[in-house]
Design an enzyme around this catalytic site. Structure first.
Site, mmCIF file in Angstrom:
data_model
loop_
_atom_site.group_PDB
_atom_site.id
_atom_site.type_symbol
_atom_site.label_atom_id
_atom_site.label_comp_id
_atom_site.label_asym_id
_atom_site.label_seq_id
_atom_site.Cartn_x
_atom_site.Cartn_y
_atom_site.Cartn_z
ATOM 1 N N ASP A 8 0.866 -1.169 0.000
ATOM 2 C CA ASP A 8 0.000 0.000 0.000
ATOM 3 C C ASP A 8 0.913 1.231 0.000
ATOM 4 O OD1 ASP A 8 -2.414 1.568 0.406
ATOM 5 O OD2 ASP A 8 -1.764 1.781 2.481
ATOM 6 N N ASP A 10 -0.133 5.197 1.088
ATOM 7 C CA ASP A 10 -0.346 6.062 2.259
ATOM 8 C C ASP A 10 -0.343 5.253 3.547
ATOM 9 O OD1 ASP A 10 -1.044 8.931 1.421
ATOM 10 O OD2 ASP A 10 -2.286 7.767 0.058
#
Length: 219
Positions: A8, A10
């Site tokens: 991922d 953020d």
């Protein structure tokens, strides 16, 4: 053997939740002097794609407003994030993966402009084979499609891959794709990440338990 790492963006490659919170706080105050706190952010925004976030923030506004707000929010975030720091140990892990021939891909609910901006601000433009932008697919996280797409781009099987996530929607997506998933405790508590399905929870990429799993895969 371990052949793929799926990250991922953020809250996983870099801790950006506070910047996203500030961007939303500023815009909501400018819009209608609406207060917005950390609990609101966790409930309505963290880990969500913009269409999901805007539907929760503005259930009574139309799609055109949602799109305009999302564009303004992401532009404000980019203005606040000219320089970003990687989560501790990330560059060591990426170098190890490069040395061992382990594929790397980013799988994010962030828009393409944000993903490109953030990897540039981190100096990691060349560190990944591909960036899977969930909003460019038919379904975003928490659906598994973004992670299944990441596996496809790396030509990897889930049994030989590991995902890194910090949010509940992201963990839900990764586990639904049958991935061993490491939770980064940047935006949620360890208990919350475990409850969402994380196989291991770490503070950063230097955690010895993470390296034990990687070096003894499938262990």
């Amino acid at each position: 053997m371990l052949s793929a790492l799926l990250f991922d963006l953020d809250g996983t490659l870099t801790d950006t939740d506070k910047l996203h919170l500030v961007a939303i706080q500023q815009l909501l105050w400018e819009e209608d002097q609406r207060p917005f706190g950390e609990e609101d952010f966790e409930a309505l925004c963290s880990g969500r794609a913009n269409p999901q976030m805007c539907a929760l923030l503005f259930p009574d506004r139309d799609l055109a407003f949602h799109r305009a707000f999302a564009d303004r929010k992401e532009a404000r975030f980019r203005a606040l994030s000219n320089k970003l720091e990687p989560i501790a140990g990330l560059t060591t892990l990426l170098a190890y993966a490069q040395d061992k021939g382990i594929g790397r891909v980013v799988v994010t609910n962030a828009p393409r402009a944000n993903a490109d901006h953030m990897l540039g601000a981190l100096g990691l433009q060349q560190a990944f084979a591909s960036i899977v932008v969930a909003e460019e697919l038919a379904r975003a996280k928490p659906d598994p499609l973004p992670y299944l797409t990441g596996l496809q781009r790396l030509q990897a099987n889930a049994e030989a891959a590991m995902a890194f996530e910090d949010s509940i929607p992201g963990l839900t997506a990764a586990k639904a794709a049958n991935l061993y998933t490491v939770g980064l405790a940047t935006s949620q508590s360890e208990a919350t990440l475990v409850a969402a399905g994380a196989d291991l929870v770490v503070e950063d990429f230097n955690d010895p338990r993470l390296w034990e799993v990687i070096q003894n895969w499938p262990g």
